[in-house]
Design a protein around this motif. Structure first.
Motif, PDB file in Angstrom:
ATOM      1  N   GLY A 174      30.636 -19.663  34.405  1.00 40.52           N
ATOM      2  CA  GLY A 174      31.875 -19.748  35.153  1.00 40.52           C
ATOM      3  C   GLY A 174      32.458 -21.147  35.237  1.00 40.52           C
ATOM      4  O   GLY A 174      33.622 -21.320  35.626  1.00 40.52           O
ATOM      5  N   ARG A 175      31.665 -22.176  34.881  1.00 40.47           N
ATOM      6  CA  ARG A 175      32.180 -23.550  34.933  1.00 40.47           C
ATOM      7  C   ARG A 175      32.943 -23.942  33.677  1.00 40.47           C
ATOM      8  O   ARG A 175      33.581 -24.986  33.629  1.00 40.47           O
ATOM      9  CB  ARG A 175      31.015 -24.530  35.130  1.00 40.47           C
ATOM     10  CG  ARG A 175      30.254 -24.367  36.431  1.00 40.47           C
ATOM     11  CD  ARG A 175      29.322 -25.544  36.664  1.00 40.47           C
ATOM     12  NE  ARG A 175      28.375 -25.733  35.572  1.00 40.47           N
ATOM     13  CZ  ARG A 175      27.149 -25.234  35.545  1.00 40.47           C
ATOM     14  NH1 ARG A 175      26.726 -24.470  36.547  1.00 40.47           N
ATOM     15  NH2 ARG A 175      26.337 -25.456  34.532  1.00 40.47           N
ATOM     16  N   LEU A 176      32.825 -23.122  32.618  1.00 37.20           N
ATOM     17  CA  LEU A 176      33.441 -23.466  31.347  1.00 37.20           C
ATOM     18  C   LEU A 176      34.952 -23.579  31.499  1.00 37.20           C
ATOM     19  O   LEU A 176      35.610 -22.665  31.992  1.00 37.20           O
ATOM     20  CB  LEU A 176      33.103 -22.388  30.307  1.00 37.20           C
ATOM     21  CG  LEU A 176      33.259 -22.742  28.849  1.00 37.20           C
ATOM     22  CD1 LEU A 176      32.359 -23.910  28.472  1.00 37.20           C
ATOM     23  CD2 LEU A 176      32.938 -21.528  27.976  1.00 37.20           C
ATOM     24  N   ALA A 177      35.491 -24.711  31.062  1.00 43.24           N
ATOM     25  CA  ALA A 177      36.910 -24.986  31.310  1.00 43.24           C
ATOM     26  C   ALA A 177      37.703 -25.228  30.028  1.00 43.24           C
ATOM     27  O   ALA A 177      38.808 -25.762  30.069  1.00 43.24           O
ATOM     28  CB  ALA A 177      37.051 -26.201  32.227  1.00 43.24           C
ATOM     29  N   VAL A 237      23.760 -34.881  11.113  1.00 45.29           N
ATOM     30  CA  VAL A 237      24.333 -35.405  12.346  1.00 45.29           C
ATOM     31  C   VAL A 237      24.246 -34.354  13.450  1.00 45.29           C
ATOM     32  O   VAL A 237      24.400 -33.157  13.207  1.00 45.29           O
ATOM     33  CB  VAL A 237      25.803 -35.838  12.110  1.00 45.29           C
ATOM     34  CG1 VAL A 237      26.654 -34.665  11.669  1.00 45.29           C
ATOM     35  CG2 VAL A 237      26.393 -36.510  13.343  1.00 45.29           C
ATOM     36  N   LYS A 238      23.968 -34.793  14.666  1.00 45.41           N
ATOM     37  CA  LYS A 238      23.908 -33.891  15.816  1.00 45.41           C
ATOM     38  C   LYS A 238      25.222 -33.988  16.581  1.00 45.41           C
ATOM     39  O   LYS A 238      25.609 -35.063  17.048  1.00 45.41           O
ATOM     40  CB  LYS A 238      22.742 -34.263  16.728  1.00 45.41           C
ATOM     41  CG  LYS A 238      22.581 -33.338  17.934  1.00 45.41           C
ATOM     42  CD  LYS A 238      21.389 -33.726  18.796  1.00 45.41           C
ATOM     43  CE  LYS A 238      20.088 -33.366  18.126  1.00 45.41           C
ATOM     44  NZ  LYS A 238      18.928 -33.550  19.040  1.00 45.41           N
ATOM     45  N   ILE A 239      25.909 -32.844  16.702  1.00 46.54           N
ATOM     46  CA  ILE A 239      27.220 -32.789  17.355  1.00 46.54           C
ATOM     47  C   ILE A 239      27.107 -31.915  18.594  1.00 46.54           C
ATOM     48  O   ILE A 239      26.680 -30.760  18.515  1.00 46.54           O
ATOM     49  CB  ILE A 239      28.286 -32.210  16.415  1.00 46.54           C
ATOM     50  CG1 ILE A 239      28.355 -33.025  15.116  1.00 46.54           C
ATOM     51  CG2 ILE A 239      29.644 -32.169  17.098  1.00 46.54           C
ATOM     52  CD1 ILE A 239      29.178 -32.372  14.028  1.00 46.54           C
ATOM     53  N   SER A 240      27.490 -32.453  19.719  1.00 45.22           N
ATOM     54  CA  SER A 240      27.388 -31.734  20.992  1.00 45.22           C
ATOM     55  C   SER A 240      28.789 -31.491  21.550  1.00 45.22           C
ATOM     56  O   SER A 240      29.587 -32.427  21.667  1.00 45.22           O
ATOM     57  CB  SER A 240      26.556 -32.556  21.976  1.00 45.22           C
ATOM     58  OG  SER A 240      26.369 -31.852  23.168  1.00 45.22           O
ATOM     59  N   VAL A 241      29.088 -30.234  21.869  1.00 43.39           N
ATOM     60  CA  VAL A 241      30.391 -29.878  22.434  1.00 43.39           C
ATOM     61  C   VAL A 241      30.142 -29.193  23.767  1.00 43.39           C
ATOM     62  O   VAL A 241      29.634 -28.074  23.820  1.00 43.39           O
ATOM     63  CB  VAL A 241      31.194 -28.963  21.491  1.00 43.39           C
ATOM     64  CG1 VAL A 241      32.600 -28.731  22.054  1.00 43.39           C
ATOM     65  CG2 VAL A 241      31.272 -29.552  20.093  1.00 43.39           C
ATOM     66  N   LEU A 242      30.472 -29.874  24.848  1.00 42.18           N
ATOM     67  CA  LEU A 242      30.199 -29.381  26.209  1.00 42.18           C
ATOM     68  C   LEU A 242      31.496 -29.125  26.959  1.00 42.18           C
ATOM     69  O   LEU A 242      32.423 -29.940  26.890  1.00 42.18           O
ATOM     70  CB  LEU A 242      29.346 -30.393  26.976  1.00 42.18           C
ATOM     71  CG  LEU A 242      27.876 -30.581  26.559  1.00 42.18           C
ATOM     72  CD1 LEU A 242      27.143 -29.256  26.488  1.00 42.18           C
ATOM     73  CD2 LEU A 242      27.745 -31.317  25.241  1.00 42.18           C
ATOM     74  N   GLY A 243      31.518 -28.021  27.692  1.00 44.86           N
ATOM     75  CA  GLY A 243      32.778 -27.585  28.280  1.00 44.86           C
ATOM     76  C   GLY A 243      32.897 -27.696  29.779  1.00 44.86           C
ATOM     77  O   GLY A 243      33.766 -27.051  30.373  1.00 44.86           O
ATOM     78  N   CYS A 244      32.030 -28.480  30.452  1.00 48.13           N
ATOM     79  CA  CYS A 244      32.181 -28.659  31.887  1.00 48.13           C
ATOM     80  C   CYS A 244      31.652 -30.017  32.305  1.00 48.13           C
ATOM     81  O   CYS A 244      31.013 -30.720  31.519  1.00 48.13           O
ATOM     82  CB  CYS A 244      31.506 -27.531  32.667  1.00 48.13           C
ATOM     83  SG  CYS A 244      29.730 -27.760  32.893  1.00 48.13           S
ATOM     84  N   GLY A 267      29.494 -36.505  20.446  1.00 47.85           N
ATOM     85  CA  GLY A 267      29.574 -35.500  21.494  1.00 47.85           C
ATOM     86  C   GLY A 267      30.911 -35.520  22.196  1.00 47.85           C
ATOM     87  O   GLY A 267      31.624 -36.533  22.184  1.00 47.85           O
ATOM     88  N   ILE A 268      31.234 -34.379  22.787  1.00 49.66           N
ATOM     89  CA  ILE A 268      32.462 -34.304  23.575  1.00 49.66           C
ATOM     90  C   ILE A 268      32.153 -33.637  24.906  1.00 49.66           C
ATOM     91  O   ILE A 268      31.451 -32.629  24.977  1.00 49.66           O
ATOM     92  CB  ILE A 268      33.568 -33.538  22.811  1.00 49.66           C
ATOM     93  CG1 ILE A 268      34.889 -33.636  23.562  1.00 49.66           C
ATOM     94  CG2 ILE A 268      33.192 -32.101  22.551  1.00 49.66           C
ATOM     95  CD1 ILE A 268      36.091 -33.263  22.737  1.00 49.66           C
ATOM     96  N   ALA A 269      32.621 -34.269  25.976  1.00 43.73           N
ATOM     97  CA  ALA A 269      32.545 -33.703  27.315  1.00 43.73           C
ATOM     98  C   ALA A 269      33.965 -33.312  27.700  1.00 43.73           C
ATOM     99  O   ALA A 269      34.842 -34.182  27.777  1.00 43.73           O
ATOM    100  CB  ALA A 269      31.977 -34.723  28.295  1.00 43.73           C
ATOM    101  N   GLY A 313      36.973 -30.447  29.609  1.00 45.83           N
ATOM    102  CA  GLY A 313      37.327 -29.568  30.706  1.00 45.83           C
ATOM    103  C   GLY A 313      38.805 -29.670  31.007  1.00 45.83           C
ATOM    104  O   GLY A 313      39.423 -30.731  30.799  1.00 45.83           O
ATOM    105  N   ASN A 314      39.398 -28.552  31.431  1.00 47.85           N
ATOM    106  CA  ASN A 314      40.803 -28.521  31.811  1.00 47.85           C
ATOM    107  C   ASN A 314      41.720 -29.023  30.706  1.00 47.85           C
ATOM    108  O   ASN A 314      42.647 -29.809  30.933  1.00 47.85           O
ATOM    109  CB  ASN A 314      41.025 -29.341  33.092  1.00 47.85           C
ATOM    110  CG  ASN A 314      40.262 -28.786  34.272  1.00 47.85           C
ATOM    111  OD1 ASN A 314      40.171 -27.564  34.446  1.00 47.85           O
ATOM    112  ND2 ASN A 314      39.685 -29.657  35.089  1.00 47.85           N
ATOM    113  N   GLY A 315      41.425 -28.605  29.481  1.00 46.70           N
ATOM    114  CA  GLY A 315      42.330 -28.891  28.372  1.00 46.70           C
ATOM    115  C   GLY A 315      42.223 -30.271  27.763  1.00 46.70           C
ATOM    116  O   GLY A 315      43.049 -30.631  26.914  1.00 46.70           O
ATOM    117  N   LYS A 316      41.233 -31.052  28.137  1.00 46.23           N
ATOM    118  CA  LYS A 316      41.080 -32.392  27.559  1.00 46.23           C
ATOM    119  C   LYS A 316      39.604 -32.778  27.573  1.00 46.23           C
ATOM    120  O   LYS A 316      38.779 -32.104  28.195  1.00 46.23           O
ATOM    121  CB  LYS A 316      41.903 -33.412  28.330  1.00 46.23           C
ATOM    122  CG  LYS A 316      41.566 -33.494  29.807  1.00 46.23           C
ATOM    123  CD  LYS A 316      42.529 -34.427  30.543  1.00 46.23           C
ATOM    124  CE  LYS A 316      42.209 -34.464  32.039  1.00 46.23           C
ATOM    125  NZ  LYS A 316      43.136 -35.352  32.764  1.00 46.23           N
ATOM    126  N   GLY A 317      39.301 -33.873  26.878  1.00 47.16           N
ATOM    127  CA  GLY A 317      37.902 -34.279  26.820  1.00 47.16           C
ATOM    128  C   GLY A 317      37.728 -35.718  26.400  1.00 47.16           C
ATOM    129  O   GLY A 317      38.677 -36.397  25.988  1.00 47.16           O
TER     130      GLY A 317
END
Length: 389
Positions: A285-288, A309-316, A330-332, A334-338
Motif C-alpha cells: 500500500g505504500r507504493l507510490a 550491474v545491480k539496479i534497484s528500483v524502489l517505490g516508497c 538505484g532509484i528511490a 514516490g509521488n511521480g518523481k524520484g
C-alpha cells in the motif's frame, strides 16, 4: 546486548560471503573447470540418445538458452554409436553418462566425447573402474566421479546405516585414490542427493579433504516451481560457501528451463554475474509509482545486456533511499518523481515518466567507469565477490 557486543558487531566484516574454494583445474573440451574459472552451467538431454536428430535438436535449444556443456545417457550399444554424430553437430562439450555397464564406458571412450561420467556405486567394482580409468587416461579425457545417495555402495550404507554425507564422501575419496594410483587425476566430483541437507553437508565435508573441482546439484528435485525453489535453497547454500565449479538444476520435464534457473541461482549468490540484476519493491500500500510498468520496460530494454550491474528500483520512502544507495545504480521514488543514486551518491532527480531513460543513461555511464565489470569494492568500501562472465 552490551556495549562490548555492539563493538564486536561493528568490527565484523561487512561482506561475510566466503571466498571461492580453491580447486585444481581440469579441462573439459574447450572449458576449464576449477581455479578462478566461471561456474559452468550444464544440463542433460531427455531424448533417446540413439535418436540423433531429436537429441541434436534438443541440444541446440539448450545452447540457445545458454547451456555450456551437455550430458547424454548411454545405456545401450545403439546410444554409443550415436555419439560421434552428435558431437560433430553441436558447439558445446559432450559428456557421456554411464551406469552399470563398464564395457559401455570403454566403448564410449572410443568416440569423440569430452568427458565421461561414472557412478562408482553401480559400475561393478574396483577392477572394472580401474579399466575405465586406464582408458580415460590413455585417451586424455576427464571423468566425473558421480556419487549419488540413492545408489551408494551397499557396504557403505550398511556400515553407516544410511546414505549420509560421511558415507558419500568416503565413496568419492575411495575412487579418487584408486584413480590416483593409476596415475590419473583429471577428475570432477559430484555428491548428489534429493535431500537438500544431505547434499549441502556432503559438499562441505568433501571440500575439507579434496581440491578436485565439484559439479553441484540437487538430484531428483522434482517438478517446477517447487523443484527450482528446492534447488535454489541447496545450491545457494553450497555456492555461498564458495563451493562448486559447474552446476545443474535438475527439473522434471523440459531441460531448457534448467538453464535460466541455474544462472538465476548463480546471480543471486553473486558467484557468476553476467547480466544486470534488477531489484524492486514488493507490491504494498505504500507504493507510490507504477513500479510494475517501469520494471517491465527496464527488463525489455536490458534484454541481452551482459553488464554485471545491480539496479534497484524502489517505490516508497521507507526502504527506498537506503536500498537505492546499496545498489550500483538505484532509484528511490514516490509521488511521480524520484532520486537516482550511482555508487551510493545522489546524481540526479527525475520525473516518473523519465525514470527508465534516466536509469539506462546511468547504466551507460557506469559501464564507462567500470569497463572490466564490477569494481573490487563497492561504494561502502566492502570487498565484492569475484564476478566471472
Amino acid at each position: 546486548m552490551s556495549a562490548r557486543d555492539l563493538s564486536l558487531l561493528e568490527a565484523a566484516p561487512r561482506h561475510p560471503a566466503k571466498p571461492r574454494h580453491k580447486t585444481r583445474e581440469v579441462r573439459v573440451g574447450k572449458l576449464v573447470f576449477g581455479g578462478e574459472n566461471p561456474v559452468w552451467v550444464q544440463s542433460m538431454t531427455t531424448t533417446d540418445t540413439f535418436d540423433v536428430e531429436g537429441t541434436v535438436a534438443q541440444i541446440k535449444k539448450l545452447e540457445e538458452a545458454g547451456c555450456e556443456l551437455v550430458r547424454v545417457t548411454v545405456p545401450k550399444p545403439e546410444d554409443v554409436g550415436a555419439l560421434t554424430q552428435i558431437k560433430s553437430r553441436i558447439g558445446i562439450p559432450l559428456i557421456c553418462d554411464i551406469h552399470f555397464d563398464y564395457k559401455m564406458a570403454l566403448t564410449a571412450l572410443d568416440h569423440p566425447v569430452d568427458k565421461i561420467r561414472i557412478n562408482p556405486g553401480n559400475i561393478g567394482g574396483y577392477d572394472r573402474f580401474r579399466q575405465v580409468v586406464r582408458k580415460a587416461k590413455d585417451k586424455g579425457l576427464p571423468m566425473r566421479i558421480g556419487v549419488n545417495a540413492g545408489s551408494l555402495e551397499r557396504e557403505l550404507v550398511e556400515r553407516y546405516g544410511f546414505p549420509c554425507p560421511p558415507a558419500m564422501v568416503e565413496s568419492a575419496i575411495r575412487y579418487i585414490e584408486i584413480a590416483e594410483s593409476e596415475g590419473y587425476d583429471q577428475m570432477v566430483v559430484s555428491l548428489k542427493s534429493s535431500d537438500v541437507n544431505t547434499a549441502v553437508e556432503a559438499y562441505r565435508l568433501f571440500a575439507k579433504f579434496c581440491d578436485y573441482p565439484t559439479h553441484i546439484g540437487i538430484t531428483e528435485a522434482g517438478k517446477p516451481p517447487y523443484a527450482v525453489t528446492k534447488s535454489g535453497v541447496g545450491l545457494g547454500a553450497i555456492l555461498l560457501d564458495g563451493i562448486g565449479d559447474t552446476i545443474r538444476v535438475s527439473l522434471l520435464g523440459d531441460s531448457v528451463p534448467e538453464i535460466t534457473a541455474a544462472f538465476d541461482i548463480l546471480l543471486a549468490s553473486q558467484r557468476r554475474v553476467r547480466r544486470p540484476e534488477l531489484i524492486a519493491c514488493p507490491t504494498c500500500g505504500r507504493l507510490a509509482i507504477d513500479l510494475e510498468k517501469i520494471i517491465a520496460e527496464l527488463e525489455k530494454r536490458l534484454e541481452g545486456k551482459r553488464t554485471p550491474v545491480k539496479i534497484s528500483v524502489l517505490g516508497c520512502v521507507v526502504n527506498g533511499p537506503g536500498e537505492a544507495r546499496e545498489a550500483d545504480i538505484g532509484i528511490a521514488a514516490g509521488n511521480g518523481k524520484g532520486v537516482i543514486f550511482r555508487n551510493g551518491e545522489i546524481v540526479r532527480n527525475v520525473l516518473e515518466a523519465e525514470m527508465v531513460d534516466a536509469l539506462l543513461e546511468e547504466v551507460a555511464l557506469w559501464e564507462k567507469e567500470n569497463p572490466q565489470g564490477k569494481p573490487a569494492v563497492d561504494s561502502h568500501g566492502r570487498k565484492r565477490l569475484p564476478v566471472l562472465s
